[in-house]
Scaffold this active site. Sequence first.
Site, PDB file in Angstrom:
ATOM      1  N   GLY A  21      -2.725   7.989   9.456  1.00 34.51           N
ATOM      2  CA  GLY A  21      -1.806   7.267   8.584  1.00 34.51           C
ATOM      3  C   GLY A  21      -1.240   8.187   7.521  1.00 34.51           C
ATOM      4  O   GLY A  21      -1.781   9.260   7.245  1.00 34.51           O
ATOM      5  N   ASP A 139      -6.033   0.830  -7.581  1.00 38.84           N
ATOM      6  CA  ASP A 139      -5.190   0.395  -6.465  1.00 38.84           C
ATOM      7  C   ASP A 139      -6.014  -0.405  -5.456  1.00 38.84           C
ATOM      8  O   ASP A 139      -5.946  -0.162  -4.247  1.00 38.84           O
ATOM      9  CB  ASP A 139      -4.534   1.601  -5.794  1.00 38.84           C
ATOM     10  CG  ASP A 139      -3.325   1.214  -4.942  1.00 38.84           C
ATOM     11  OD1 ASP A 139      -2.769   0.115  -5.163  1.00 38.84           O
ATOM     12  OD2 ASP A 139      -2.936   2.003  -4.063  1.00 38.84           O
TER      13      ASP A 139
END
Length: 240
Positions: A21, A139
């Site tokens: 990714g 996050d």
Amino acid sequence: MVWQPHTQLQNGKYTIQKTLGEGGFGITYLATDETGKPVAIKTLNDNIRKRRDFNQCQEDFLNEALRLAQCRHPHVVRVRQVIQHDSLWCITMDYIDGTNLGRWVEKEGALPETQALRYIRQIGDALRVVHQQGFLHRDVKPLNILVKNDLAQAVLIDFGMAREFTPNLTQVHTEYVSRGFAPIEQYDRRSRRGAYTDVYGLAATLYALVTAEVPESATARDHHIARGKPDPLIPPQQSG
């Protein structure tokens, strides 16, 4: 450039298998070590390598590795080694065979409450250790939580936005928000932050898991409440 399959790092110690990714800053690969064991290797992506402040990005990336290495917990991805290849810093980590919760919910729909709460408790316990080390993740969201293929264990990943913090002290942090998961203080570089900053993201993650919807952003909620209007966040039991 993106490393292709069979690219070798550290004189053959690691062999790239495929790209797992890529985000705004980093790219993560699946690789194997000398014994054939799978590992994840994260480094800065091509866009960052072209920036004028690349050296600063390298330093920030290295600091991420050092922060993550201090957070030893079964539900925090484990750093194995920090290496350099072609003058590029890389983090080698345990490979988690599974999928992130964002992708899982997108594909399968909302999770049963008991399953969602199990993952939230695991990540909450992991965050407690992160905070004890003096860091904020900043996050927390479904995309940054991997669930192993046996569906029993959740693991917190991506500490690229993690920062040191001192409770109740106003500090300057870079502005970075994941809408729906970031609390109101993350929209202001000089706002106070604390463990509650990550707790908001964790609570928003629970909302997303049981509703399959991203919660209303903190700025929209603040805008309504400040004007005496009802909170626009739809209660989970009324969602859908």
